[in-house]
Design an enzyme around this catalytic site. Structure first.
Site, PDB file in Angstrom:
ATOM      1  N   GLY A  10       0.841  -1.186   0.000  1.00  0.00           N
ATOM      2  CA  GLY A  10       0.000   0.000   0.000  1.00  0.00           C
ATOM      3  C   GLY A  10       0.878   1.239   0.000  1.00  0.00           C
ATOM      4  N   GLN A  11       0.306   2.386  -0.375  1.00  0.00           N
ATOM      5  CA  GLN A  11       1.127   3.582  -0.525  1.00  0.00           C
ATOM      6  C   GLN A  11       1.718   4.063   0.802  1.00  0.00           C
ATOM      7  OE1 GLN A  11      -1.349   6.483  -2.468  1.00  0.00           O
ATOM      8  NE2 GLN A  11      -2.973   6.346  -0.950  1.00  0.00           N
ATOM      9  N   ALA A  59      -5.814  -1.487   5.453  1.00  0.00           N
ATOM     10  CA  ALA A  59      -7.191  -0.997   5.507  1.00  0.00           C
ATOM     11  C   ALA A  59      -7.942  -1.416   4.254  1.00  0.00           C
ATOM     12  CB  ALA A  59      -7.223   0.526   5.639  1.00  0.00           C
ATOM     13  N   TYR A  60      -9.250  -1.472   4.398  1.00  0.00           N
ATOM     14  CA  TYR A  60     -10.140  -1.628   3.249  1.00  0.00           C
ATOM     15  C   TYR A  60     -10.457  -0.211   2.790  1.00  0.00           C
ATOM     16  CZ  TYR A  60     -14.185  -3.238   0.505  1.00  0.00           C
ATOM     17  OH  TYR A  60     -15.068  -3.527  -0.515  1.00  0.00           O
ATOM     18  N   ASP A 101     -10.631  11.365   7.416  1.00  0.00           N
ATOM     19  CA  ASP A 101     -11.557  12.497   7.510  1.00  0.00           C
ATOM     20  C   ASP A 101     -12.999  12.069   7.255  1.00  0.00           C
ATOM     21  OD1 ASP A 101     -10.157  12.200   4.827  1.00  0.00           O
ATOM     22  OD2 ASP A 101     -11.895  13.388   4.227  1.00  0.00           O
ATOM     23  N   TYR A 124     -17.485   3.072   4.568  1.00  0.00           N
ATOM     24  CA  TYR A 124     -16.048   3.179   4.808  1.00  0.00           C
ATOM     25  C   TYR A 124     -15.775   4.048   6.027  1.00  0.00           C
ATOM     26  CZ  TYR A 124     -11.283   4.942   4.268  1.00  0.00           C
ATOM     27  OH  TYR A 124      -9.995   5.322   4.504  1.00  0.00           O
ATOM     28  N   LYS A 128     -14.099   2.863   9.647  1.00  0.00           N
ATOM     29  CA  LYS A 128     -12.866   3.456  10.162  1.00  0.00           C
ATOM     30  C   LYS A 128     -13.085   4.098  11.526  1.00  0.00           C
ATOM     31  CE  LYS A 128      -9.356   3.754   8.415  1.00  0.00           C
ATOM     32  NZ  LYS A 128      -8.172   2.866   8.568  1.00  0.00           N
ATOM     33  N   TRP A 149      -7.151  12.574   2.088  1.00  0.00           N
ATOM     34  CA  TRP A 149      -6.769  12.646   0.678  1.00  0.00           C
ATOM     35  C   TRP A 149      -5.319  12.178   0.473  1.00  0.00           C
ATOM     36  CZ3 TRP A 149      -9.044  17.689  -1.923  1.00  0.00           C
ATOM     37  CH2 TRP A 149     -10.400  17.793  -1.595  1.00  0.00           C
TER      38      TRP A 149
END
Length: 309
Positions: A10-11, A59-60, A101, A124, A128, A149
């Site tokens: 993931g990033q 995470a999803y 957020d 989502y 979270k 973001w």
């Protein structure tokens, strides 16, 4: 020190792997190693690795798909973090977890602070939010960073998509009534590791983090919309003559449209601006304006050539 990173490829995990390497022995696990919906496997990874620090970047994140995939989203985003937090608490390991957020409904006029009432508009965000609570309820030395973001050097993101579309299309229409701040994954990785380093210098990492456990907002400074974000990306790419020649859409030609003109299965908050004052006061870490990292990121892309990967 042993560091466990969850969410490999993931990033955020990709950025964490590189930033955390000087701190100790890093073990990075992802979906190729175990299924995050298998809660026993989540707990077992802590027992097997026996880490001092866990960065949970798993995470999803398929926001729209989550509307039809509620059970899996809640398992990965709500239940798994709770299992992980309890396993970390049992061995006194520090846990750093990320949230979003999207726990807010976007109705507030100003920036959101940590104590504001939540009200997620989509599955989502609800999953979270439940993950934040399950992480902190475990009682261990844990930090939850809400961000917004997120974009990273690894994998796909909004900026790469805009550059691709600006080369393929004659016009771009982008949502212009949702406000937020693009936050670079590398900056989030730096924050997490900086906090760990502060704890190490204090001589008692778990105790130092435990005294500061809780929820913090962590996103870039400033303010923008998706349309303005797209314009910044395209304008920055156009600084490179080779890219300028390839772009079919100029920055000033990006049309801002209302969210109603681009309906999605999951509703998005119109205001995602987070107040990060508590983060700065507690850890002395101030996020830069969003343009700083977006511009640097796009310049890295254009310097690398004409291929967007």
């Amino acid at each position: 020190m042993k560091i466990l990173i969850l969410g490999e490829n993931g990033q955020l995990a990709w950025a964490l792997e590189r930033r955390a390497a000087p701190l100790g022995d890093v073990v990075s696990l992802g979906i190729d190693d175990f299924d995050f919906t298998d809660l026993k496997a989540v707990a077992a990874c802590v027992e097997d690795v026996r880490p001092d620090v866990v960065f949970n970047a798993a995470a999803y994140t398929a926001v729209d798909r989550a509307e039809q995939d509620r059970e899996v989203a809640f398992t990965v985003n709500a239940e798994a973090p709770g299992v992980l937090a309890r396993a970390c608490a049992a061995r006194g390991a520090v846990l750093v977890h990320w949230s979003t957020d999207y726990v807010f409904d976007g109705a507030k006029a100003g920036r959101w602070v940590e104590s504001d009432a939540t009200g997620p508009l989509n599955v989502y965000g609800a999953s979270k939010l439940a993950g934040e609570r399950s992480t902190l309820e475990a009682g261990g030395p844990a930090l939850v960073f809400r961000t917004s973001w997120v974009f990273g050097d690894h994998g796909g993101n909004f900026a790469k998509t805009m550059l691709k579309l600006a080369r393929e299309r004659d016009a771009l229409r982008v949502v212009g009534d949702q406000r937020g701040t693009p936050t670079w994954a590398g900056r989030l990785a730096d924050l997490a590791c900086d906090v760990v380093e502060q704890g190490l210098r204090a001589g008692d990492l778990a105790g130092w983090i435990g005294a500061r456990r809780g929820l913090y907002h962590a996103s870039a400074a400033g303010e923008t919309t998706w349309a303005e974000y797209a314009r910044c990306v395209i304008a920055t790419a156009a600084e490179d003559p080779a890219w300028a020649a390839m772009l079919r859409v100029r920055a000033d030609a990006v049309e801002a449209i209302p969210s109603s003109a681009y309906p999605t299965p999951a509703a998005r908050p119109t205001n995602s601006l987070l107040d990060c004052g508590l983060l700065a006061r507690t850890f002395g870490y101030a996020m830069p304006d969003w343009k700083t990292d977006v511009v640097a990121f796009v310049r890295r892309l254009t310097a690398a050539g004409t291929t967007i990967g």
